[in-house]
Design an enzyme around this catalytic site. Structure first.
Site, PDB file in Angstrom:
ATOM      1  N   THR A  45       0.835  -1.201   0.000  1.00 19.53           N
ATOM      2  CA  THR A  45       0.000   0.000   0.000  1.00 19.53           C
ATOM      3  C   THR A  45       0.869   1.251   0.000  1.00 19.53           C
ATOM      4  O   THR A  45       0.564   2.233  -0.690  1.00 19.53           O
ATOM      5  CB  THR A  45      -0.932   0.007   1.227  1.00 19.53           C
ATOM      6  OG1 THR A  45      -1.622  -1.237   1.292  1.00 19.53           O
ATOM      7  CG2 THR A  45      -1.953   1.125   1.131  1.00 19.53           C
ATOM      8  N   HIS A  48       1.884   1.881  -3.403  1.00 16.19           N
ATOM      9  CA  HIS A  48       0.803   2.525  -4.172  1.00 16.19           C
ATOM     10  C   HIS A  48       0.801   4.034  -3.923  1.00 16.19           C
ATOM     11  O   HIS A  48       0.590   4.826  -4.842  1.00 16.19           O
ATOM     12  CB  HIS A  48      -0.558   1.925  -3.798  1.00 16.19           C
ATOM     13  CG  HIS A  48      -0.812   0.567  -4.375  1.00 16.19           C
ATOM     14  ND1 HIS A  48      -0.720   0.292  -5.721  1.00 16.19           N
ATOM     15  CD2 HIS A  48      -1.174  -0.604  -3.786  1.00 16.19           C
ATOM     16  CE1 HIS A  48      -1.001  -0.984  -5.939  1.00 16.19           C
ATOM     17  NE2 HIS A  48      -1.268  -1.551  -4.775  1.00 16.19           N
TER      18      HIS A  48
END
Length: 345
Positions: A45, A48
């Site tokens: 994450t 990202h």
């Protein structure tokens, strides 16, 4: 009780950039605990965020990070059960307590869930104020670099708990990245006979070093390999951790009758699923998102007992001052498994 302190923190500034800057942190409010951060892992994450895919959610002034370990620095009013100097980790979920999911006891999938380190500032700073209900105390002899694996191991423990895996069952983990390997370890710890399917040779080598049977579906027929290992039965439990269409195709193809398939990966686009197999073999498809307190307790137990080979899983440690280089090195790396940032002493 500490007053306002000047600390170092890494701010995401957009355009694949982090800047380590001085900032101030106040004393913890009522119900909060200030944690001096030791280590913080970089997760998928966070990558990202680095790639700009979450700018609308995190903005361009966010301190990210949630896979952490640290030491209690000071304690806010009304908090009991923790002591200054105690080693802790944070379960980075803050729930509303009022929505239907919370009312049903499923606070981890709260309708208004705040994920600390994404929806709030996170652990890539020297001192982090967090709600006391998110803390878990650690055994005093557990190394803090190893403890930074507890959050992702808790993900794996939740996935395995959702699968209702029983000792002796055959397991296929599709995808041998950081979470896939940890799912495999948690499944093995629960007594499963585990095979990892992965296409990256470096990840296969790590899985094999950790003692797992592996299949590279580019070089061998995965279904044939699983059926051969299981006497034609197939896998009782399948974890889809690849986030790919071939992974979704494989999850039903390798499944035994009445197998449980756990969807671990976040799929960016809607995959096509062979629904006929769910009818034909009475399969079950289970979602699994983050973790509950019991999964953190289990993750602490597994890491403390050596059920996770932390030395092999942690492939790189960088100081906070080198966070930019650490993210750049991890971006597209074929060899990295888990990279940590050493935030504090």
């Amino acid at each position: 009780m500490m007053s306002t302190l000047e600390i170092n923190a890494a701010f995401y500034r957009g355009d694949k950039s982090f800047k380590v800057e001085k900032t101030t942190v106040s004393a913890p409010k009522a119900g909060e605990v200030a944690v001096r951060i030791a280590y913080c892992g970089i997760c998928g994450t966070d990558m990202h965020v680095f790639h700009g895919n979450m700018d609308a959610r995190v903005g361009l002034n966010r301190i990210v990070g949630h896979e952490m370990s640290g030491v209690v620095e000071s304690i806010g009013e009304g908090v009991s059960g923790f002591n200054v100097g105690e080693n802790v980790v944070v379960r980075p979920l803050d729930h509303c307590g009022e929505c239907p999911a919370c009312a049903a006891g499923h606070e981890h999938i709260c309708h208004k869930l705040k994920f600390l380190g994404l929806d709030t500032d996170g652990a890539m700073q020297e001192i982090w104020n967090v709600p006391a209900h998110t803390l878990h105390a650690l055994p005093a002899d557990l190394r803090l670099d190893h403890a930074a694996l507890i959050e992702p191991v808790a993900v794996a423990c939740h996935d395995v708990r959702r699968s209702a895996l029983k000792e002796g069952e055959d397991v296929v983990v599709i995808g041998g990245g950081p979470i896939g390997v940890l799912v495999a370890m948690a499944a093995r710890d629960a007594g499963g006979n585990v095979v990892i399917s992965e296409v990256n040779p470096n990840r296969l080598a790590i899985a094999e070093k950790l003692g797992f049977a592996t299949v590279n579906p580019k070089d061998a027929d995965l279904v044939e390999a699983v059926m051969s290992r299981t006497g034609g039965k197939g896998a009782d439990v399948v974890f889809e951790v690849s986030g790919t269409q071939p992974g979704v195709d494989a999850m039903t193809a390798v499944a035994a009758s009445r197998a449980r398939i756990v969807m671990v990966a976040i799929h960016a686009t809607k995959p096509q699923i062979d629904m006929f197999q769910f009818f034909w073999r009475e399969l079950e498809l289970l979602g699994a998102r983050v973790y509950e307190p019991v999964d953190y307790d289990k993750a602490i137990e597994i890491i403390a007992s050596g059920g996770v080979d932390a030395e092999t899983v942690i492939t790189n440690i960088s100081p906070l001052s080198d966070i930019q280089a650490a993210f750049e090195a991890l971006d597209g790396s074929a060899t990295a498994m888990k990279s940590l940032i050493k935030v504090g002493a």
